[in-house]
Enzyme design. Structure first.
Site, PDB file in Angstrom:
ATOM      1  N   GLY A 236       0.813  -1.125   0.016  1.00 34.21           N
ATOM      2  CA  GLY A 236      -0.133   0.086  -0.013  1.00 34.21           C
ATOM      3  C   GLY A 236       0.950   1.173   0.082  1.00 34.21           C
ATOM      4  O   GLY A 236       0.493   2.283   0.404  1.00 34.21           O
ATOM      5  N   ALA A 237       2.060   1.153  -0.769  1.00 40.02           N
ATOM      6  CA  ALA A 237       3.082   2.120  -0.611  1.00 40.02           C
ATOM      7  C   ALA A 237       2.776   3.385  -1.737  1.00 40.02           C
ATOM      8  O   ALA A 237       3.658   4.270  -1.698  1.00 40.02           O
ATOM      9  CB  ALA A 237       4.396   1.621  -0.966  1.00 40.02           C
TER      10      ALA A 237
ATOM     11  N   ARG B 125       0.311   5.573  -1.704  1.00 38.33           N
ATOM     12  CA  ARG B 125       0.019   6.981  -0.988  1.00 38.33           C
ATOM     13  C   ARG B 125      -0.186   6.834   0.268  1.00 38.33           C
ATOM     14  O   ARG B 125       0.124   5.722   0.898  1.00 38.33           O
ATOM     15  CB  ARG B 125      -1.268   7.293  -1.764  1.00 38.33           C
ATOM     16  CG  ARG B 125      -2.383   6.450  -1.354  1.00 38.33           C
ATOM     17  CD  ARG B 125      -3.494   6.764  -2.283  1.00 38.33           C
ATOM     18  NE  ARG B 125      -4.988   6.322  -1.543  1.00 38.33           N
ATOM     19  CZ  ARG B 125      -6.061   6.133  -2.015  1.00 38.33           C
ATOM     20  NH1 ARG B 125      -6.248   6.243  -3.376  1.00 38.33           N
ATOM     21  NH2 ARG B 125      -6.979   5.732  -1.289  1.00 38.33           N
TER      22      ARG B 125
ATOM     23  N   ASN C   2       0.749  -2.640   5.049  1.00 38.79           N
ATOM     24  CA  ASN C   2       0.106  -1.454   5.257  1.00 38.79           C
ATOM     25  C   ASN C   2      -1.062  -1.524   4.491  1.00 38.79           C
ATOM     26  O   ASN C   2      -2.091  -0.507   4.780  1.00 38.79           O
ATOM     27  CB  ASN C   2       0.974  -0.095   5.191  1.00 38.79           C
ATOM     28  CG  ASN C   2       0.325   1.062   4.673  1.00 38.79           C
ATOM     29  OD1 ASN C   2      -0.208   1.665   5.852  1.00 38.79           O
ATOM     30  ND2 ASN C   2      -0.012   1.448   3.502  1.00 38.79           N
TER      31      ASN C   2
ATOM     32  N   TYR D 214     -14.272  -3.819   9.050  1.00 36.45           N
ATOM     33  CA  TYR D 214     -13.000  -3.288   9.197  1.00 36.45           C
ATOM     34  C   TYR D 214     -12.342  -3.601  10.519  1.00 36.45           C
ATOM     35  O   TYR D 214     -11.327  -3.962  10.684  1.00 36.45           O
ATOM     36  CB  TYR D 214     -13.109  -1.853   9.010  1.00 36.45           C
ATOM     37  CG  TYR D 214     -11.838  -1.082   9.196  1.00 36.45           C
ATOM     38  CD1 TYR D 214     -10.858  -1.025   8.091  1.00 36.45           C
ATOM     39  CD2 TYR D 214     -11.574  -0.253  10.148  1.00 36.45           C
ATOM     40  CE1 TYR D 214      -9.792  -0.281   8.186  1.00 36.45           C
ATOM     41  CE2 TYR D 214     -10.367   0.448  10.259  1.00 36.45           C
ATOM     42  CZ  TYR D 214      -9.391   0.383   9.063  1.00 36.45           C
ATOM     43  OH  TYR D 214      -8.305   1.152   9.262  1.00 36.45           O
TER      44      TYR D 214
ATOM     45  N   ALA E 273     -13.236  -6.374  12.467  1.00 41.72           N
ATOM     46  CA  ALA E 273     -12.947  -7.645  12.529  1.00 41.72           C
ATOM     47  C   ALA E 273     -11.638  -7.910  11.775  1.00 41.72           C
ATOM     48  O   ALA E 273     -10.607  -8.581  12.201  1.00 41.72           O
ATOM     49  CB  ALA E 273     -14.060  -8.243  11.858  1.00 41.72           C
TER      50      ALA E 273
ATOM     51  N   LYS F 223      -9.213  -5.730  11.343  1.00 49.09           N
ATOM     52  CA  LYS F 223      -7.813  -5.260  12.287  1.00 49.09           C
ATOM     53  C   LYS F 223      -7.762  -6.139  13.496  1.00 49.09           C
ATOM     54  O   LYS F 223      -6.486  -6.185  13.839  1.00 49.09           O
ATOM     55  CB  LYS F 223      -8.207  -3.690  12.291  1.00 49.09           C
ATOM     56  CG  LYS F 223      -8.242  -2.961  11.122  1.00 49.09           C
ATOM     57  CD  LYS F 223      -6.890  -2.845  10.378  1.00 49.09           C
ATOM     58  CE  LYS F 223      -6.877  -1.929   9.170  1.00 49.09           C
ATOM     59  NZ  LYS F 223      -5.435  -2.044   8.362  1.00 49.09           N
TER      60      LYS F 223
ATOM     61  N   ILE G  33      -6.062   9.518  11.254  1.00 53.62           N
ATOM     62  CA  ILE G  33      -4.797   9.930  10.425  1.00 53.62           C
ATOM     63  C   ILE G  33      -5.248  10.488   9.230  1.00 53.62           C
ATOM     64  O   ILE G  33      -5.954  10.047   8.487  1.00 53.62           O
ATOM     65  CB  ILE G  33      -3.841   8.731  10.048  1.00 53.62           C
ATOM     66  CG1 ILE G  33      -3.527   8.117  11.411  1.00 53.62           C
ATOM     67  CG2 ILE G  33      -2.504   9.643   9.430  1.00 53.62           C
ATOM     68  CD1 ILE G  33      -2.919   8.822  12.455  1.00 53.62           C
TER      69      ILE G  33
HETATM   70  P1  NAI Z   1      -5.076   5.133   1.606  1.00 51.10           P
HETATM   71  O1  NAI Z   1      -6.297   4.650   0.826  1.00 51.10           O
HETATM   72  O2  NAI Z   1      -4.547   6.318   1.334  1.00 51.10           O
HETATM   73  O3  NAI Z   1      -4.057   4.177   1.164  1.00 51.10           O
HETATM   74  C1  NAI Z   1      -4.164   2.691   1.014  1.00 51.10           C
HETATM   75  C2  NAI Z   1      -3.321   2.172  -0.086  1.00 51.10           C
HETATM   76  O4  NAI Z   1      -3.304   0.871  -0.169  1.00 51.10           O
HETATM   77  C3  NAI Z   1      -3.342   2.700  -1.409  1.00 51.10           C
HETATM   78  O5  NAI Z   1      -2.372   3.061  -2.124  1.00 51.10           O
HETATM   79  C4  NAI Z   1      -4.182   1.482  -2.345  1.00 51.10           C
HETATM   80  O6  NAI Z   1      -3.857   1.598  -3.703  1.00 51.10           O
HETATM   81  C5  NAI Z   1      -3.450   0.495  -1.560  1.00 51.10           C
HETATM   82  N1  NAI Z   1      -4.320  -0.855  -1.702  1.00 51.10           N
HETATM   83  C6  NAI Z   1      -5.580  -0.811  -1.223  1.00 51.10           C
HETATM   84  N2  NAI Z   1      -5.966  -2.399  -1.670  1.00 51.10           N
HETATM   85  C7  NAI Z   1      -5.060  -2.812  -2.083  1.00 51.10           C
HETATM   86  C8  NAI Z   1      -4.895  -4.305  -2.648  1.00 51.10           C
HETATM   87  N3  NAI Z   1      -5.891  -5.008  -2.817  1.00 51.10           N
HETATM   88  N4  NAI Z   1      -3.429  -4.701  -3.185  1.00 51.10           N
HETATM   89  C9  NAI Z   1      -2.472  -3.884  -2.936  1.00 51.10           C
HETATM   90  N5  NAI Z   1      -2.675  -2.430  -2.552  1.00 51.10           N
HETATM   91  C10 NAI Z   1      -3.857  -2.141  -2.277  1.00 51.10           C
HETATM   92  O7  NAI Z   1      -5.178   4.577   3.191  1.00 51.10           O
HETATM   93  P2  NAI Z   1      -4.435   5.110   4.392  1.00 51.10           P
HETATM   94  O8  NAI Z   1      -5.214   5.948   5.293  1.00 51.10           O
HETATM   95  O9  NAI Z   1      -2.987   5.419   3.878  1.00 51.10           O
HETATM   96  O10 NAI Z   1      -4.254   3.542   5.092  1.00 51.10           O
HETATM   97  C11 NAI Z   1      -3.034   2.977   5.220  1.00 51.10           C
HETATM   98  C12 NAI Z   1      -3.424   1.919   6.262  1.00 51.10           C
HETATM   99  O11 NAI Z   1      -3.517   2.364   7.476  1.00 51.10           O
HETATM  100  C13 NAI Z   1      -4.730   0.961   5.998  1.00 51.10           C
HETATM  101  O12 NAI Z   1      -4.170  -0.425   6.321  1.00 51.10           O
HETATM  102  C14 NAI Z   1      -5.560   1.593   7.188  1.00 51.10           C
HETATM  103  O13 NAI Z   1      -6.595   0.601   7.311  1.00 51.10           O
HETATM  104  C15 NAI Z   1      -4.723   1.944   8.165  1.00 51.10           C
HETATM  105  N6  NAI Z   1      -5.365   2.988   8.846  1.00 51.10           N
HETATM  106  C16 NAI Z   1      -5.629   3.976   8.622  1.00 51.10           C
HETATM  107  C17 NAI Z   1      -6.197   4.951   9.330  1.00 51.10           C
HETATM  108  C18 NAI Z   1      -6.525   6.469   8.972  1.00 51.10           C
HETATM  109  O14 NAI Z   1      -6.870   7.292   9.726  1.00 51.10           O
HETATM  110  N7  NAI Z   1      -6.244   6.729   7.539  1.00 51.10           N
HETATM  111  C19 NAI Z   1      -6.391   4.777  10.896  1.00 51.10           C
HETATM  112  C20 NAI Z   1      -5.809   3.510  11.234  1.00 51.10           C
HETATM  113  C21 NAI Z   1      -5.268   2.532  10.327  1.00 51.10           C
END
Ligand code: NAI
Length: 247
Positions: free
Chosen positions: A13-14, A16, A90, A155, A157, A159, A188
């Site tokens: 998930g790198a 963005r 991530n 979500y 479940a 996490k 975040i």
């Molecule tokens: P985001 O939506 O900005 O980035 C997620 C990234 O994961 C994207 O680049 C996307 O293309 C990639 N991705 C999604 N599905 C994929 C798949 N099937 N295979 C490969 N890549 C995939 O989300 P964000 O906010 O940066 O979240 C990152 C992590 O942090 C996630 O696991 C999220 O659950 C967790 N998180 C985020 C919080 C927040 O408040 N933003 C709070 C707690 C946890």
């Protein structure tokens, strides 16, 4: 000399958000970066940012849900970089709705990306780390996996599952020199949370003692600590990063 000099980090998930911030933080401390995501265009932006920091970077377009796809990507990364020292799981998605309205697809897709994706990468990478007899795994969970949330059964479940997977892997892998820890971020500011309404955002702010949302860098700093030898006697732990929202 950064603390990760000579080490290879794999971040999923790198492309963005938090994943990109983690990649840049690890690179700024000397790591080379294998960057995995579905999104090839944004992946190349992250790769350019890592290279601008003077480190090697390569993007791999892979769906974390695909067991074979992940195995192939991890084999390619191992061949390209020679080792995988740090794994950061991530990649994650949300599909929020109330339980009674949640479709099978809403449930399956969130569990598949967040939990099965973490399993896929942890399994494929830990085989390499076991041979190295060294490695650090950091999984991105969420405070929602600790406290639950209305509208996020899938979500929460997924996490909570990531936290249980982290602890079990930590127990299995400790004797091979591999540590596995998790972080549980609160709110975040990223594209994931931009989608929430102002009303929801204000309600969140009201219950955050530090009265601000977190930044991706707040998470990246803790991930760097758990990836480094500074945390060498820590495994199976969950560190909450929520401005005091959960304590
Ligand atoms: P985001 O939506 O900005 O980035 C997620 C990234 O994961 C994207 O680049 C996307 O293309 C990639 N991705 C999604 N599905 C994929 C798949 N099937 N295979 C490969 N890549 C995939 O989300 P964000 O906010 O940066 O979240 C990152 C992590 O942090 C996630 O696991 C999220 O659950 C967790 N998180 C985020 C919080 C927040 O408040 N933003 C709070 C707690 C946890």
């Amino acid at each position: 000399m950064g603390v990760f000099e000579g080490k290879t980090a794999l971040v999923t998930g790198a492309a963005r958000g938090i994943g990109r911030a983690i990649a840049e933080k690890l690179a700024s401390e000397g790591a080379d970066l294998a960057l995995c995501d579905l999104d090839a265009d944004w992946l190349s932006d992250t790769a350019a940012a890592v290279e601008a920091l003077g480190r090697k970077a390569k993007g791999y377009t892979v769906d974390v849900r695909s067991t074979q796809g992940v195995q192939d990507a991890v084999s390619a990364i191992h061949a390209d970089f020679g080792s995988i020292d740090i794994l950061v799981n991530n990649a994650g998605i949300t599909k929020d709705t109330f339980l009674v309205r949640m479709s099978e697809e809403d449930w399956d897709s969130v569990i598949d990306v967040n939990l099965k994706g973490t399993f896929n990468f942890t399994k494929a990478t830990s085989k390499i780390m076991m041979k190295q007899r060294a490695g650090a795994i950091v999984n991105i969970a969420s405070i929602i996996g600790l406290i639950g949330n209305a509208g996020q059964c899938n979500y929460a479940a997924s996490k909570a599952g990531v936290i249980a997977l982290t602890k079990s892997a930590a127990k299995e892998l400790a004797s091979r020199g591999i540590r596995a820890n998790a972080v549980a971020p609160g709110f975040i500011q990223t594209k994931m949370t931009d989608a929430l309404s102002d009303d929801v955002k204000q309600k969140m702010l009201d219950v955050i003692p530090m009265s601000r949302f977190g930044q991706a860098e707040d998470v990246a700093n803790v991930v760097a600590f758990l990836s480094s030898d500074a945390s060498s006697y820590m495994t199976g732990q969950v560190l909450t990063i929520s401005g005091g929202m959960v304590m």
